[in-house]
Design a protein around this motif. Structure first.
Motif, mmCIF file in Angstrom:
data_model
loop_
_atom_site.group_PDB
_atom_site.id
_atom_site.type_symbol
_atom_site.label_atom_id
_atom_site.label_comp_id
_atom_site.label_asym_id
_atom_site.label_seq_id
_atom_site.Cartn_x
_atom_site.Cartn_y
_atom_site.Cartn_z
ATOM 1 N N TYR A 140 0.843 -1.202 0.000
ATOM 2 C CA TYR A 140 0.000 0.000 0.000
ATOM 3 C C TYR A 140 0.874 1.247 0.000
ATOM 4 O O TYR A 140 2.008 1.243 0.477
ATOM 5 C CB TYR A 140 -0.953 -0.006 1.196
ATOM 6 N N ASN A 141 0.339 2.330 -0.550
ATOM 7 C CA ASN A 141 1.080 3.583 -0.660
ATOM 8 C C ASN A 141 0.708 4.527 0.478
ATOM 9 O O ASN A 141 -0.468 4.741 0.765
ATOM 10 C CB ASN A 141 0.792 4.254 -2.007
ATOM 11 N N ASP A 142 1.725 5.095 1.121
ATOM 12 C CA ASP A 142 1.494 6.043 2.212
ATOM 13 C C ASP A 142 2.358 7.288 2.016
ATOM 14 O O ASP A 142 2.912 7.824 2.970
ATOM 15 C CB ASP A 142 1.815 5.380 3.557
ATOM 16 N N GLN A 148 -3.269 4.712 1.142
ATOM 17 C CA GLN A 148 -4.077 3.909 0.234
ATOM 18 C C GLN A 148 -4.585 2.682 0.985
ATOM 19 O O GLN A 148 -3.884 2.123 1.835
ATOM 20 C CB GLN A 148 -3.205 3.471 -0.946
ATOM 21 N N THR A 149 -5.821 2.264 0.709
ATOM 22 C CA THR A 149 -6.383 1.064 1.337
ATOM 23 C C THR A 149 -6.977 0.146 0.284
ATOM 24 O O THR A 149 -7.308 0.582 -0.830
ATOM 25 C CB THR A 149 -7.465 1.415 2.377
ATOM 26 N N ALA A 173 -9.822 -0.926 -4.389
ATOM 27 C CA ALA A 173 -8.791 -0.067 -3.809
ATOM 28 C C ALA A 173 -9.344 1.346 -3.667
ATOM 29 O O ALA A 173 -10.188 1.779 -4.451
ATOM 30 C CB ALA A 173 -7.541 -0.059 -4.688
ATOM 31 N N THR A 174 -8.852 2.062 -2.656
ATOM 32 C CA THR A 174 -9.161 3.475 -2.491
ATOM 33 C C THR A 174 -7.848 4.230 -2.421
ATOM 34 O O THR A 174 -6.992 3.929 -1.583
ATOM 35 C CB THR A 174 -9.975 3.744 -1.209
ATOM 36 N N SER A 175 -7.679 5.192 -3.294
ATOM 37 C CA SER A 175 -6.413 5.902 -3.394
ATOM 38 C C SER A 175 -6.154 6.778 -2.180
ATOM 39 O O SER A 175 -7.075 7.142 -1.435
ATOM 40 C CB SER A 175 -6.407 6.769 -4.656
ATOM 41 N N ARG A 176 -4.886 7.179 -2.025
ATOM 42 C CA ARG A 176 -4.475 8.081 -0.955
ATOM 43 C C ARG A 176 -5.155 9.442 -1.071
ATOM 44 O O ARG A 176 -5.322 10.149 -0.078
ATOM 45 C CB ARG A 176 -2.962 8.256 -1.001
ATOM 46 N N ARG A 181 -13.925 4.146 -4.094
ATOM 47 C CA ARG A 181 -13.302 2.859 -4.362
ATOM 48 C C ARG A 181 -13.327 2.582 -5.867
ATOM 49 O O ARG A 181 -14.264 2.963 -6.566
ATOM 50 C CB ARG A 181 -14.022 1.743 -3.616
ATOM 51 N N ALA A 323 -7.481 8.113 -8.595
ATOM 52 C CA ALA A 323 -6.904 6.847 -8.138
ATOM 53 C C ALA A 323 -5.391 6.786 -8.238
ATOM 54 O O ALA A 323 -4.801 5.734 -8.058
ATOM 55 C CB ALA A 323 -7.521 5.691 -8.933
ATOM 56 N N ALA A 326 0.599 4.739 -6.277
ATOM 57 C CA ALA A 326 0.806 3.323 -6.001
ATOM 58 C C ALA A 326 2.264 3.099 -5.641
ATOM 59 O O ALA A 326 3.136 3.876 -6.025
ATOM 60 C CB ALA A 326 0.426 2.472 -7.218
#
Length: 435
Positions: A140-142, A148-149, A173-176, A181, A323, A326
């Motif tokens: 996941y991207n932070d 991101q979840t 997926a849900t972007s940062r 979703r 979105a 990543a």
């Protein structure tokens, strides 16, 4: 919330009054204040303004329950995320890189709630709901205000000594920088997949050696095999030498394996053999890190084969959902570029220092440089790029502000493919334990 998550939530919520479940629970409120500035040095005009500059505040409520007693333990985790725009004036907001776009510019606030029922038998845990995987085949991207979840199920087992087994299925997926979703895709794909399957394990041989193997399938896009090795050699006088080897093999699957499927949008962006959008890639890397008395020097090399770009789930080319954003499980996935293009050969080096060795605990510094060459392009001309990143972090160690984190990130990219960029991030973070 889909019907499966609702059913699982009902199962998990039923015993919430049970004292054993609540006894092992804890909750925290995470605060992150984020200033983001990106200078797109040579990309004004039709592509948008030449600079993004935004400031926002995040609130992250993280609740993790304990488990009920009995052979099958039941629990429920919850994650509440909210972002509030503090400043994103006219001409300084661009897309949904950090703050979502509401159609008229930067959104004033955005939020989402994730519930994750869980079951545990011995040392095997099943989680279904909102997940943040951190695996070789999906990370996941932070890198912005909110993480991101993903949505789906994951099983993790440590019942066998030294072996961690992980498997699961994700579908959303849900972007940062979004509350919406989406289905799943790769960079360049415009059609969504509703299934990402993954399975693998980490086997630790003693304290020094870890072996990894994972398999992943993004339906209608690719199959991917990963093999990894990590070894740490302890040397005299507190020195160590760490070796990391990584290898990926990615092949087309389903719609991406057919000309009709690729024409409909199940394709990968960038250069591909025959300019057909089919995924076919080998990527390998090696990195050595020498550490002594707070100093660490890493040097490595990565090579991407020429069939296509290296791929992992990336929803950035799906329209209308914000979105983008990543992460890739590569040593070269950095602030501004990932160095994962077809044919790219990248040499990289990083120096870092932990000032605790000099009597200043909590203060850390890092400097990294990457140079990628032999990038294949659709024009037939090979290209190159380089990036330099700086990082400075400090966590206050005592007093009334103990635990307050301060971070500065600065990156510079010069590329013959992407626009040259200079990026700064200033981050203030704090986690407050609620119970």
């Amino acid at each position: 919330m889909n019907k499966y998550l609702m059913t699982a939530s009902a199962v998990a919520l039923a015993p919430l009054a049970h004292a054993d479940l609540l006894a092992g629970s804890h909750a925290s409120l995470g605060l992150r204040n984020f200033y983001f500035s990106n200078d797109f040095r040579d990309q004004p005009g039709s592509a948008g303004q030449s600079k993004t500059e935004e400031w926002a505040q995040a609130f992250v409520l993280d609740f993790k329950s304990g488990y009920t007693n009995g052979p099958v333990g039941v629990g429920l985790d919850a994650l509440g995320l909210m972002g509030v725009t503090l400043d994103s004036g006219s001409g300084r907001h661009r897309g949904s890189n950090m703050i979502p776009d509401d159609g008229n510019g930067a959104a004033g606030q955005w939020s989402r709630l994730g519930l994750t029922p869980k079951l545990k038998v011995a040392n095997t845990e099943l989680r279904y709901g909102t997940l943040m995987p951190k695996l070789p085949v999906l990370t996941y991207n932070d890198g912005r205000l909110l993480p991101q979840t993903f949505e789906g199920g994951q099983v993790t087992s440590t019942d066998i000594a030294g072996l961690t087994l992980t498997g699961g299925r994700l579908d959303r997926a849900t972007s940062r920088g979004s509350s919406d979703r989406t289905g799943l895709a790769v960079a360049g794909g415009t059609r969504t997949s509703d299934q990402f399957l993954f399975a693998g394990g980490d086997y630790q041989l003693g304290k020094q050696l870890t072996l990894q193997y994972y398999f992943a399938n993004l339906e209608d896009y690719y199959n991917q095999h990963f093999a990894g090795l990590t070894h740490t050699l302890q040397l005299p006088a507190g020195q160590s030498l760490k070796t990391e080897l990584r290898y990926f093999r990615s092949l087309s699957d389903g719609a991406n394996a057919s000309a009709a499927g690729r024409a409909s949008g199940y394709r990968v962006g960038g250069y591909t053999e025959g300019n057909d959008g089919e995924i076919d890639n080998h990527t390998w890397s090696a990195a050595l890190t020498y550490a002594v008395q707070g100093h660490a020097l890493m040097a490595g090399y990565q090579q991407v084969s020429g069939g296509s770009n290296f791929v992992q789930p990336n929803q950035g080319s799906l329209s209308g959902k914000g979105a983008a954003g990543a992460s890739l499980y590569l040593h070269t996935d950095r602030m501004l570029a990932s160095f994962n293009r077809a044919g790219e050969r990248t040499a990289f080096a990083q120096y870092s220092y932990d000032f605790a060795a000099a009597g200043v605990p909590g203060l850390k510094f890092s400097l990294m440089y990457l140079k990628g060459d032999d990038i294949r392009t659709t024009s037939g001309r090979d290209a190159s790029e380089w990036e330099r990143d700086l990082g400075l972090d400090y966590v206050i160690q005592d007093g009334p502000l103990k635990g307050l984190g301060l971070a500065w990130r600065q990156g510079l990219l010069h590329s013959q493919i992407d626009p040259d960029q200079e990026q700064n991030r200033l981050i203030v973070s704090y986690s407050l334990a609620l119970f």
